[in-house]
Design a protein around this motif. Sequence first.
Motif, PDB file in Angstrom:
ATOM      1  N   ASN A 104       1.481   3.485  -3.446  1.00 33.65           N
ATOM      2  CA  ASN A 104       0.955   5.136  -3.285  1.00 33.65           C
ATOM      3  C   ASN A 104       2.433   6.182  -3.517  1.00 33.65           C
ATOM      4  OD1 ASN A 104      -1.599   5.025  -3.382  1.00 33.65           O
ATOM      5  ND2 ASN A 104      -1.855   4.610  -1.122  1.00 33.65           N
ATOM      6  N   ASP A 139      -2.990  10.328  -8.006  1.00 31.08           N
ATOM      7  CA  ASP A 139      -3.216  10.565  -6.606  1.00 31.08           C
ATOM      8  C   ASP A 139      -3.214   9.169  -6.055  1.00 31.08           C
ATOM      9  OD1 ASP A 139      -4.285  13.041  -6.848  1.00 31.08           O
ATOM     10  OD2 ASP A 139      -6.100  12.659  -7.571  1.00 31.08           O
ATOM     11  N   ALA A 140      -3.143   9.288  -4.682  1.00 31.74           N
ATOM     12  CA  ALA A 140      -3.050   8.064  -3.851  1.00 31.74           C
ATOM     13  C   ALA A 140      -4.099   7.143  -4.064  1.00 31.74           C
ATOM     14  CB  ALA A 140      -2.726   8.241  -2.548  1.00 31.74           C
ATOM     15  N   LEU A 141      -4.037   5.872  -3.987  1.00 33.43           N
ATOM     16  CA  LEU A 141      -5.206   4.887  -4.261  1.00 33.43           C
ATOM     17  C   LEU A 141      -5.971   5.011  -2.581  1.00 33.43           C
ATOM     18  CD1 LEU A 141      -4.070   1.729  -6.120  1.00 33.43           C
ATOM     19  CD2 LEU A 141      -5.216   3.755  -6.970  1.00 33.43           C
ATOM     20  N   ASP A 142      -7.361   4.961  -2.751  1.00 36.19           N
ATOM     21  CA  ASP A 142      -7.999   4.773  -1.483  1.00 36.19           C
ATOM     22  C   ASP A 142      -8.076   3.468  -1.118  1.00 36.19           C
ATOM     23  OD1 ASP A 142     -10.276   3.888  -2.731  1.00 36.19           O
ATOM     24  OD2 ASP A 142     -11.165   5.890  -2.701  1.00 36.19           O
ATOM     25  N   ALA A 143      -8.553   3.015  -0.008  1.00 41.80           N
ATOM     26  CA  ALA A 143      -8.599   1.625   0.709  1.00 41.80           C
ATOM     27  C   ALA A 143      -9.343   0.798  -0.340  1.00 41.80           C
ATOM     28  CB  ALA A 143      -9.126   1.462   2.019  1.00 41.80           C
ATOM     29  N   ALA A 144     -10.195   1.203  -0.807  1.00 46.99           N
ATOM     30  CA  ALA A 144     -11.308   0.479  -1.761  1.00 46.99           C
ATOM     31  C   ALA A 144     -10.558   0.109  -3.157  1.00 46.99           C
ATOM     32  CB  ALA A 144     -12.725   1.164  -2.016  1.00 46.99           C
ATOM     33  N   GLU A 145      -9.967   1.243  -3.805  1.00 45.94           N
ATOM     34  CA  GLU A 145      -9.085   1.055  -5.056  1.00 45.94           C
ATOM     35  C   GLU A 145      -8.140   0.197  -4.760  1.00 45.94           C
ATOM     36  OE1 GLU A 145      -9.939   5.582  -6.724  1.00 45.94           O
ATOM     37  OE2 GLU A 145      -8.491   5.472  -5.328  1.00 45.94           O
ATOM     38  N   PHE A 146      -7.314   0.348  -3.749  1.00 44.05           N
ATOM     39  CA  PHE A 146      -6.146  -0.476  -3.474  1.00 44.05           C
ATOM     40  C   PHE A 146      -6.464  -2.046  -3.568  1.00 44.05           C
ATOM     41  CE2 PHE A 146      -3.292  -2.736  -0.724  1.00 44.05           C
ATOM     42  CZ  PHE A 146      -2.032  -2.635  -1.395  1.00 44.05           C
ATOM     43  N   LYS A 189       2.753   8.760  -6.293  1.00 48.24           N
ATOM     44  CA  LYS A 189       2.976  10.099  -5.766  1.00 48.24           C
ATOM     45  C   LYS A 189       4.069  10.564  -6.708  1.00 48.24           C
ATOM     46  CE  LYS A 189       4.983  11.243  -1.726  1.00 48.24           C
ATOM     47  NZ  LYS A 189       4.852  11.145  -0.232  1.00 48.24           N
ATOM     48  N   LYS A 207       0.709  -1.296  -0.039  1.00 54.88           N
ATOM     49  CA  LYS A 207       0.102   0.021   0.140  1.00 54.88           C
ATOM     50  C   LYS A 207       0.959   1.269   0.041  1.00 54.88           C
ATOM     51  CE  LYS A 207      -4.131   1.495   1.430  1.00 54.88           C
ATOM     52  NZ  LYS A 207      -4.560   2.773   2.783  1.00 54.88           N
ATOM     53  N   THR A 208       1.923   1.353   0.909  1.00 51.72           N
ATOM     54  CA  THR A 208       2.821   2.406   0.969  1.00 51.72           C
ATOM     55  C   THR A 208       3.646   2.446  -0.476  1.00 51.72           C
ATOM     56  OG1 THR A 208       3.313   1.835   3.368  1.00 51.72           O
ATOM     57  CG2 THR A 208       4.866   3.361   2.198  1.00 51.72           C
TER      58      THR A 208
END
Lengths: 251, 481
Positions: free
Chosen positions: A104, A113-120, A108, A100-101
């Motif tokens: 993102n 844009d960073a992926l949100d939890a659902a997208e990730f 960056k 996840k890190t």
Amino acid sequence: MLQIKDLHAGIEGKEILKGINLTIRPGEVHAIMGPNGSGKSTLASVLAGRSDYEVTGGSVEFLGKDLLDLAPEARAGEGLFLAFQYPVEIPGLSTINFMKTAVNEVRKYRGQDALDAAEFLKLMKEKMSLVNIDKNLLTRSLNEGFSGGEKKRNEVFQMAMLEPKLAILDETDSGLDIDAIRIAAAGVNAIRSKENATLVITHYQRLLDYIVPDFVHVLYNGRIVKSGGKELALELEETGYSFLKNEMNIA
Amino acid sequence: MNDGLSTIEQQITSDYKYGFTSDLEADQAPKGLNEDIIRFISGKKNEPEWMLEWRLKAYRHWLKMEVPEWANIKYPPVDFQDIIYYSAPKQTKKLNSLDEIDPELRRTFEKLGISLDEQKRLSGVAVDAVIDSVSVATTFREQLGELGIIFCSMSEAIQEHPELVKKYIGSVVPMTDNFYSALNSAVFTDGSFCYIPKGVRCPMELSTYFRINAQNTGQFERTLIVAEEGSYVSYLEGCTAPMRDENQLHAAVVELIAMDHAEIKYSTVQNWYPGDKEGKGGIYNFVTKRGICAGVHSKISWTQVETGSAVTWKYPSCILKGDHSVGEFYSVAVTNHHQQADTGTKMIHLGKNTRSRIVSKGISAGVSHNSYRGLVSVAKNATNARNFSQCDSLLLGDRCGAHTFPYIEVKNNTAQVEHEATTSKIGEDQIFYCNQRGIDTETAVALIVNGFAKEVMNQLPMEFAVEAQKLLAITLEGSVG
Ligand SMILES: Nc1ncnc2c1ncn2[C@@H]1O[C@H](COP(=O)(O)OP(=O)(O)OP(=O)(O)O)[C@@H](O)[C@H]1O
Ligand SMILES: [Mg+2]
């Protein structure tokens, strides 16, 4: 996309790479073979930017940029991925959190844009099924207590997650069972495209049945001493590397 | 290899993010300590005679005591006559609602990220905010009151529940216990008081934020939590102090009492000003925290995340008196630059079938020193006592130190005491692995450190776990290159 010119590098004053020349164009798959200790992992590490190694000469261009000038994380941001021969363990950090890190941070770097939890989660599920990796493995501490094969599979998963432009696989096949090799190869092939390239380091021609290379190079004593098509791998499988010594002695 | 490891020691540039002072008019005592000052404090707070007598007794005892020197810490001697023992933000009338709080004071809280209103209401946190020495606002009072829970400042408790205070104050940490507890008993100005009646499960996290504000004021809070039979409470203490050049003394006392089948969870997130890169300034944090599992099947659990202070001296402990009682200590202590921490716990097994668990994670960077000091003691009658201790140290760089001092005293041969300890370094290869995945070194260190501390972080209430993770990262910013 990658142009290595007369690359010299070493560690603690000892020269290991003694003038590497290699050009990889988009869409190509290159395989590097060669005896133990010939410098294959060193080449991979130097390309990825490991600071222990000192580059003493030559140049590397990656997608129009001076690769050697970039920090390792920037190289990753530019799309370079290394599947490690010996992946490290990080206790207490799950592969999921790690990825996840990573995903993102790379986004960056690219101004996305960073992926949100659902997208990730969606991305992860997609890649998990692509490389057929078990969720339990991804929730455990990164590589801690993983079997040799599980570590390699995890590397392939990470590669799929990061969708690199140039993936370097350093003996990703060693330690994998036959099925896993097929799956790993399928993973590589799935992200293979006209824009992407792969550099496969391996000792076994078997992998190359699944990831069919456009070029095969033999690295010996810090130099690429022979290049050819995929049939070179077969040839090596039969004759081994003994011919090198003779050729080198003559040379 | 060289390149990487030496850079570990280079960039050390973390700035303290809470370094501001607010212009609150303070109402304070003159510098120094004598019986008149104690009378002044007690008078200011309108205390009953017995409280003043108790303070004076503590003071007279303190005069005969000497500064403890056994801990693995070094600091210049504290001049106890150069400290202001009472400083209250001026506040003329009693507050009826949160809206009446001094806007400046409110801004202070906002900068600290403490919201006294909706946010915390939504997240279900009751806040008892302590600025310098006086508690200014207590939220959620009414809601808790309906359950019979008392959650107020210590000063109020002395006024409104004197019988409870009188019964329990000093019952776990006697005024004579140690130099700093005696000093605290003499001069404490405020703190939190919490009483959970029989059978009540406190429905929200109770939380106190401490903050040292005025210059040259020592902070001496006193916290007392009593959990009656079958009750449960989770309490969180968070601290920040603005940036000051002089070292400021902080000597708190916390006492916990758990009756039969009661459980108290006490969590601390401490990020007081650690001093600058050269070791100038910072808080001296000398705290006595102790809980007693007085009843059978009671449980006390301490969780601490210690990232701040120049010098920390702190051993939250459990006296396991009730049979089948359980004591736990989960600690993460991070030191960077010139910080020194000597922290750990004491588990005193008195009752039968008592169990204790110690998990200590020390992280050292810069030229800091981080010591774990723990005592596991099993008394003669404490049959079947069990202890498990795990002490892990993680080093960043070559110039910091990690030390472990486990003391074990077993007087009953049915006891089982296990101690495990490890020391590791953040590996260059771990960082490179993260770098290769696009993660910069700073973030990589935070990931590795949080992984290392995970077992302890998991003990924190959800709302604070994220904050604590960020604190770890802030403390170690720039400690690895
Ligand atoms: N940190 C180091 N210190 C000293 N020598 C090193 C170091 N790393 C690599 N070498 C040496 O450099 C040479 C090349 O090593 P490298 O790992 O690149 O070989 P390789 O071709 O990947 O071999 P293998 O097939 O066994 O993986 C070896 O002789 C190795 O011992
Ligand atoms: Mg290798």
